[in-house]
Scaffold this motif. Structure first.
Motif, PDB file in Angstrom:
ATOM      1  N   ASP A  96       0.823  -1.208   0.000  1.00 46.01           N
ATOM      2  CA  ASP A  96       0.000   0.000   0.000  1.00 46.01           C
ATOM      3  C   ASP A  96       0.857   1.258   0.000  1.00 46.01           C
ATOM      4  O   ASP A  96       0.536   2.245  -0.680  1.00 46.01           O
ATOM      5  CB  ASP A  96      -0.921   0.004   1.215  1.00 46.01           C
ATOM      6  CG  ASP A  96      -2.000  -1.058   1.133  1.00 46.01           C
ATOM      7  OD1 ASP A  96      -2.302  -1.494   0.009  1.00 46.01           O
ATOM      8  OD2 ASP A  96      -2.526  -1.453   2.191  1.00 46.01           O
ATOM      9  N   VAL A  97       1.922   1.232   0.767  1.00 45.47           N
ATOM     10  CA  VAL A  97       2.825   2.391   0.819  1.00 45.47           C
ATOM     11  C   VAL A  97       3.453   2.628  -0.549  1.00 45.47           C
ATOM     12  O   VAL A  97       3.526   3.766  -1.036  1.00 45.47           O
ATOM     13  CB  VAL A  97       3.917   2.172   1.883  1.00 45.47           C
ATOM     14  CG1 VAL A  97       4.970   3.283   1.792  1.00 45.47           C
ATOM     15  CG2 VAL A  97       3.307   2.132   3.275  1.00 45.47           C
ATOM     16  N   ALA A  98       3.899   1.555  -1.199  1.00 47.07           N
ATOM     17  CA  ALA A  98       4.515   1.690  -2.520  1.00 47.07           C
ATOM     18  C   ALA A  98       3.501   2.171  -3.547  1.00 47.07           C
ATOM     19  O   ALA A  98       3.826   3.002  -4.415  1.00 47.07           O
ATOM     20  CB  ALA A  98       5.110   0.351  -2.953  1.00 47.07           C
ATOM     21  N   LEU A  99       2.275   1.661  -3.457  1.00 47.15           N
ATOM     22  CA  LEU A  99       1.224   2.072  -4.390  1.00 47.15           C
ATOM     23  C   LEU A  99       0.925   3.561  -4.250  1.00 47.15           C
ATOM     24  O   LEU A  99       0.823   4.293  -5.243  1.00 47.15           O
ATOM     25  CB  LEU A  99      -0.043   1.251  -4.132  1.00 47.15           C
ATOM     26  CG  LEU A  99      -1.218   1.472  -5.093  1.00 47.15           C
ATOM     27  CD1 LEU A  99      -0.867   0.991  -6.496  1.00 47.15           C
ATOM     28  CD2 LEU A  99      -2.468   0.757  -4.578  1.00 47.15           C
ATOM     29  N   THR A 100       0.792   4.014  -2.997  1.00 48.02           N
ATOM     30  CA  THR A 100       0.530   5.439  -2.748  1.00 48.02           C
ATOM     31  C   THR A 100       1.671   6.300  -3.268  1.00 48.02           C
ATOM     32  O   THR A 100       1.445   7.357  -3.864  1.00 48.02           O
ATOM     33  CB  THR A 100       0.335   5.682  -1.238  1.00 48.02           C
ATOM     34  OG1 THR A 100      -0.791   4.938  -0.783  1.00 48.02           O
ATOM     35  CG2 THR A 100       0.115   7.163  -0.950  1.00 48.02           C
ATOM     36  N   ALA A 101       2.891   5.849  -3.066  1.00 50.74           N
ATOM     37  CA  ALA A 101       4.053   6.622  -3.509  1.00 50.74           C
ATOM     38  C   ALA A 101       4.089   6.727  -5.027  1.00 50.74           C
ATOM     39  O   ALA A 101       4.367   7.802  -5.581  1.00 50.74           O
ATOM     40  CB  ALA A 101       5.338   5.975  -3.001  1.00 50.74           C
ATOM     41  N   GLU A 102       3.808   5.637  -5.728  1.00 46.00           N
ATOM     42  CA  GLU A 102       3.809   5.669  -7.190  1.00 46.00           C
ATOM     43  C   GLU A 102       2.745   6.610  -7.722  1.00 46.00           C
ATOM     44  O   GLU A 102       2.995   7.388  -8.660  1.00 46.00           O
ATOM     45  CB  GLU A 102       3.576   4.262  -7.744  1.00 46.00           C
ATOM     46  CG  GLU A 102       4.773   3.341  -7.626  1.00 46.00           C
ATOM     47  CD  GLU A 102       4.561   2.028  -8.357  1.00 46.00           C
ATOM     48  OE1 GLU A 102       5.516   1.240  -8.424  1.00 46.00           O
ATOM     49  OE2 GLU A 102       3.441   1.797  -8.886  1.00 46.00           O
ATOM     50  N   ARG A 103       1.546   6.530  -7.150  1.00 44.42           N
ATOM     51  CA  ARG A 103       0.463   7.398  -7.601  1.00 44.42           C
ATOM     52  C   ARG A 103       0.777   8.862  -7.332  1.00 44.42           C
ATOM     53  O   ARG A 103       0.475   9.739  -8.146  1.00 44.42           O
ATOM     54  CB  ARG A 103      -0.838   6.994  -6.908  1.00 44.42           C
ATOM     55  CG  ARG A 103      -1.402   5.667  -7.410  1.00 44.42           C
ATOM     56  CD  ARG A 103      -2.569   5.197  -6.569  1.00 44.42           C
ATOM     57  NE  ARG A 103      -3.233   4.047  -7.180  1.00 44.42           N
ATOM     58  CZ  ARG A 103      -4.215   3.362  -6.607  1.00 44.42           C
ATOM     59  NH1 ARG A 103      -4.645   3.706  -5.393  1.00 44.42           N
ATOM     60  NH2 ARG A 103      -4.773   2.339  -7.231  1.00 44.42           N
ATOM     61  N   ARG A 104       1.402   9.133  -6.208  1.00 43.49           N
ATOM     62  CA  ARG A 104       1.755  10.515  -5.878  1.00 43.49           C
ATOM     63  C   ARG A 104       2.805  11.045  -6.842  1.00 43.49           C
ATOM     64  O   ARG A 104       2.721  12.190  -7.310  1.00 43.49           O
ATOM     65  CB  ARG A 104       2.263  10.597  -4.438  1.00 43.49           C
ATOM     66  CG  ARG A 104       2.599  12.015  -3.982  1.00 43.49           C
ATOM     67  CD  ARG A 104       3.121  11.999  -2.564  1.00 43.49           C
ATOM     68  NE  ARG A 104       2.109  11.508  -1.636  1.00 43.49           N
ATOM     69  CZ  ARG A 104       2.383  11.003  -0.441  1.00 43.49           C
ATOM     70  NH1 ARG A 104       3.640  10.896  -0.033  1.00 43.49           N
ATOM     71  NH2 ARG A 104       1.402  10.608   0.351  1.00 43.49           N
TER      72      ARG A 104
END
Length: 442
Positions: free
Chosen positions: A8-16
């Motif tokens: 989830d952290v990686a997903l949020t970072a990529e989207r940001r």
């Protein structure tokens, strides 16, 4: 509450990362300067399309070779100018050449010669009733070359052989160009087919649509350096008052921005200093002089008794700059720093030019404004600043928050962020109490 997983952290970072790239560069190509991040835009296209539409009312188009975020604008006087590589802003003539070139490229063949493009451009100008200078003046050639270089930068043109800059040579040069018609068609974001003229186009492009106050304020928060309460309508201020904490959290998650909430308004701060076309502190004579100038203006003009009305303070968005003060301070700065800091010779010889450019820079940063000038987008606040809620419940009294006609310029509240602060140690050597930014509120 369960902690987010590493996925989830990686997903949020990529989207940001993808969202920040599109906000800063609304046109991104697969083989352009941001080719390394373009795959993230493609990977999260569905999510990005939905979020940009829901939050800002922006349409996002993601294709195999490019992505285009269609921003809506903020109304007259609020645009972000295009600049040459030297930092010189486009002139009206350069914008005209850019528009004419786009009108040709949307139906051009896949490849064409530079000379053919110029010929078709001049024919398009004649069809539009525009008179172009055919004398071969260098200034005209440079304006045309700047417009074509911008199209190369955007990816609408590729220099297959030669360079578009050859159009500015003493003897017009030749080049073979490859055209990307899809990108050319996607560059103009406004509703051209529904607009009667340029002014109407700007107003229509800024229309927040069904989002109303919510969408307009959110656009202001992410597209400007600071949002002041007295520039908002009653409905916009009411929405912001009830939502500001939740909006701050939402923008932190989506774009990594930090909200600085003050009595006079809100500024969204980017810790990475990426989502801006202006840097302060910055490099160059104008940016250096502007920072020194705003520091001295705040020292001279900082008001007493400022604060939130709810705590007994007085809402102050701006204070008048006395006539002649800016010129006096610029002369002082030139004498103190001009030669020593190796400032541009032209400004040393013409202090009035530095005064004008420094004020223009600070105006774009929303640290100063012309007196009596507020929104002009058709939604706005009356010029006399007499604002009250329709049902008698004023969200915040803004009627005297900014001077109207006293002087030519107004120093705005956010300028205090760039002023020199002095901390005095207590006798017991404990650190002094400051706010979370290490500053004393305006």
């Amino acid at each position: 509450m369960a902690l987010p997983s590493s996925h989830d952290v990686a997903l949020t970072a990529e989207r940001r990362i993808a969202a920040r790239l599109l906000l800063r560069h609304p046109l991104v190509t697969a083989d352009g300067p941001h080719a390394d991040t373009f795959p993230l835009v493609r990977r999260h296209a569905d999510w990005l399309v939905q979020r940009f539409q829901q939050v800002l009312g922006y349409r996002l188009l993601v294709e195999a070779s490019y992505a285009r975020l269609f921003k809506a604008g903020l109304g007259p006087g609020a645009g972000h100018r295009i600049e040459r590589s030297t930092g010189t802003p486009f002139t009206p003539r350069t914008y005209a050449y850019l528009a004419l070139a786009l009108s040709v490229l949307v139906t051009a063949p896949e490849q064409l010669l530079l000379s053919r493009l110029v010929t078709d451009l001049r024919a398009a100008a004649a069809d539009a009733g525009l008179v172009l200078d055919d004398s071969g003046r260098a200034v005209e050639k440079r304006a045309l070359a700047a417009a074509l270089r911008q199209l190369v930068l955007w990816g609408a043109l590729t220099e297959t052989e030669g360079s578009v800059g050859s159009v500015a040579a003493e003897q017009d040069g030749e080049a073979l160009l490859t055209v990307d018609r899809d990108i050319a068609r996607s560059i103009v974001a406004g509703p051209l087919s529904h607009s009667s003229d340029g002014a109407d186009l700007v107003l229509r492009a800024a229309d927040p649509g069904f989002g109303g106050p919510r969408t307009y304020v959110r656009r202001q928060l992410v597209e400007t350096s600071a949002v002041y309460l007295d520039e908002l309508t009653d409905a916009e201020r009411e929405w912001l008052r009830t939502r500001q904490r939740r909006e701050a959290q939402a923008f932190a998650e989506l774009l990594g921005l930090e909200a600085e909430i003050r009595a006079e308004g809100i500024a969204m701060i980017d810790p990475e200093d990426e989502l801006t076309d202006l840097q302060l502190p910055g490099t160059g004579t104008v940016a250096q002089a502007a920072l020194l100038l705003v520091d001295r203006l705040v020292a001279r003009l900082r008001p007493e008794g400022a604060g939130h009305p709810a705590t007994g303070g007085r809402l102050i968005v701006g204070v008048p700059i006395p006539p002649g003060l800016v010129g006096e301070l610029v002369d002082e700065l030139l004498g103190q720093y001009g030669q020593r800091a190796n400032w541009h010779r032209g400004y040393l010889e013409d202090p009035s030019a530095l005064r004008a450019d420094a004020l223009e820079f600070l105006s774009r940063m929303r640290l100063v404004a012309r007196a009596g000038r507020l929104r002009s987008d058709g939604h706005g606040v009356p010029p006399e600043y007499q604002v009250s809620a329709g049902d008698g419940r004023a969200v915040t009294d803004v009627s005297t928050a900014r001077p109207g006609t006293t002087g030519e310029w107004v120093l705005l509240a956010a300028a205090a962020r760039y002023a020199t602060t002095v901390s005095i140690k207590r006798a017991d050597r404990r650190p002094p109490q400051t706010d979370r930014n290490g500053e004393t509120p305006t």
